[in-house]
Design an enzyme around this catalytic site. Sequence first.
Site, PDB file in Angstrom:
ATOM      1  N   ALA A 122       0.816  -1.215   0.000  1.00 28.40           N
ATOM      2  CA  ALA A 122       0.000   0.000   0.000  1.00 28.40           C
ATOM      3  C   ALA A 122       0.849   1.263   0.000  1.00 28.40           C
ATOM      4  CB  ALA A 122      -0.959   0.002   1.192  1.00 28.40           C
ATOM      5  N   GLN A 171      -6.583  -0.764   5.061  1.00 31.51           N
ATOM      6  CA  GLN A 171      -7.258  -1.325   6.237  1.00 31.51           C
ATOM      7  C   GLN A 171      -8.714  -1.661   5.952  1.00 31.51           C
ATOM      8  OE1 GLN A 171      -5.800  -2.015   9.096  1.00 31.51           O
ATOM      9  NE2 GLN A 171      -3.900  -0.823   9.062  1.00 31.51           N
ATOM     10  N   SER A 221      -3.339  -3.566   0.295  1.00 33.73           N
ATOM     11  CA  SER A 221      -2.168  -4.195   0.902  1.00 33.73           C
ATOM     12  C   SER A 221      -2.477  -5.660   1.192  1.00 33.73           C
ATOM     13  CB  SER A 221      -1.838  -3.474   2.209  1.00 33.73           C
ATOM     14  OG  SER A 221      -0.909  -4.224   2.949  1.00 33.73           O
ATOM     15  N   GLY A 222      -1.553  -6.544   0.867  1.00 30.53           N
ATOM     16  CA  GLY A 222      -1.804  -7.976   1.076  1.00 30.53           C
ATOM     17  C   GLY A 222      -1.809  -8.394   2.534  1.00 30.53           C
ATOM     18  N   HIS A 223      -0.834  -7.900   3.305  1.00 31.69           N
ATOM     19  CA  HIS A 223      -0.642  -8.475   4.641  1.00 31.69           C
ATOM     20  C   HIS A 223      -1.625  -7.951   5.679  1.00 31.69           C
ATOM     21  CE1 HIS A 223       1.508  -5.170   6.884  1.00 31.69           C
ATOM     22  NE2 HIS A 223       1.573  -4.698   5.653  1.00 31.69           N
ATOM     23  N   THR A 279       9.321  -7.421 -12.905  1.00 32.98           N
ATOM     24  CA  THR A 279       8.742  -8.763 -12.999  1.00 32.98           C
ATOM     25  C   THR A 279       7.805  -9.000 -11.823  1.00 32.98           C
ATOM     26  OG1 THR A 279      10.669  -9.626 -14.142  1.00 32.98           O
ATOM     27  CG2 THR A 279       9.291 -11.222 -12.986  1.00 32.98           C
ATOM     28  N   CYS A 299       5.238   6.804  23.177  1.00 30.34           N
ATOM     29  CA  CYS A 299       6.380   6.769  24.071  1.00 30.34           C
ATOM     30  C   CYS A 299       7.244   5.539  23.877  1.00 30.34           C
ATOM     31  CB  CYS A 299       5.926   6.843  25.527  1.00 30.34           C
ATOM     32  SG  CYS A 299       5.497   8.517  25.979  1.00 30.34           S
TER      33      CYS A 299
END
Lengths: 405, 143
Positions: free
Chosen positions: A75, A183, A203-205, A243, A329
């Site tokens: 992403a 998301q 995004s894949g993950h 590729t 923090c």
Amino acid sequence: MTKSKQIYLDYQATTPMDPRVLDAMMPYFTEKFGNPHSRNHPYGWEAEDAVETARGHIAHLIGADPKEIIFTSGATESNNLAIKGVGRFYKDRKNHIVTCVTEHKCVLESCRHLGQEGFDVTYLPVTENGLIDLDQLRDAITDKTALVSIMGVNNEIGVIQPLAEIGRICREKGAFFHSDCAQAVGKIPLDVNEMNIDLMSISGHKFYGPKGIGAMYVRRKPRVRLTPLFSGGGQERGMRSGTLPTPLCVGLGEACAIASKEMTAETERLHALSTRMLKGITDQLPEVYVNGDLDKRIPGNLNISFAYVEGESLMMGIKNLSVSSGSACTSASLEPSYVLRALGVTEDLAHTSLRLGLGRFTTEKEVDAAVAEIVSNVQKLRELSPLWEMAQEGIDIKSIEWAAH
Amino acid sequence: MAYSKELLEHYEKPRNVGSMDKNSTDVGTGLVGAPACGDVMKLQIKVSPEGIIEDAKFKTFGCGSAIASSSLVTEWVKGKSLDEAATIKNTEIAEHLALPPVKIHCSVLAEDAIKAAIEDYKTKAPGSAVTEKEDGLDQSATG
């Protein structure tokens, strides 16, 4: 730290790959290793077939045509390509971008970069529930606006922006609409035509696919054009050379196929789990606040401020829970989250927040264990907190003149 | 972030948690930090007529390093004279707990808390065994 007893509650950071995704990918690492761009032999053809099947699964999940999907590394790349690519292509005619202050850093940084190249960038604020104001959006778009970039679902607070309404306004005003849906894909129903989305980052993950692969939807009718980020062999309709990593493409496709089938049931299950978690916490702890709209929200996200308890100390206590803190923090910066600050969450409350992310493999037993661990640690730390003590004595913490340090 | 054994031990089992009567003349209270910065320490000392710190209590809102730093200094100040306690340096606290560089400010805050508590005691108990001081800090936050 051993991971054996760890409960993973950080599904907005990343997700484990679904074993079914891994199964689909495996042959493409070894016996089906061909280059999908090789046109002259069966190795190439079988890899190309697999990539095109995957492209079809991605397109199906978001109501697009497979020709409108291009593969990227994730992403972050998709967001860079959409924003910089569209901006640079249309630069001679249009020089204005509209985005929002709670976008992911890669969107904000891409816009800032265009700013250095001479673009005007409007950063829309959000209201206290984390959503943009549609009237402000309408007012911000001018005939010079090339692109509006508003995310589908926020990574910290899980709120869902009104994509269909935003798309309608962009279409009316003649600006392209890009949405970072890293998301959102696989979590909420998306339809690029119903929502008038012209570019979408995937995004894949983030939804049980592999890391290192993403995709971008780029509308063909009316055609959206963009300047590629880097030069090469002109793969992916000339927009993204290089590729294609066949196994990763197959994995992303399989993750989309599973999401298409299971999203409705999964949403229901996660909704029950997050409701159980929130109720478990609020039944036992006073002064707990959910950040961001509770209804217009993906069910796998709870971002909660535990007043009078500093976030990092809470994270140290809940040793068996892998979560994220809204208090920064833990990182080199001591500033609290810019997303929470943008909602108008005061700095003292922003320091007390945790992001609890639930997902496909979260169980009811894990939710109950997490609730117990959070509650006992918040109680312990409140006993330790001078602010909690003052609050119990009826002292208004805001009335004290704190010296900044 | 990897924390030292000493730091984790103080976080897990903080010493001398609690409060003393802040209006009592033999108690000095130091309240330092700010909620917006993510750290607030309250350190209290109970001082004998001879000027020896007999007891110390703390409460801290802050990260694990802040909690451990304040817990540690309550142990260190007990039994010390006010002058001795005032010489505790943030570098000694940081070294003992092996604080990572981004957490050094927690040890600074703990040093400030001791100083503020001593100052408050001196202000409230002029003419006691220790040096007189008229215009001490009030007990609102410093640091």
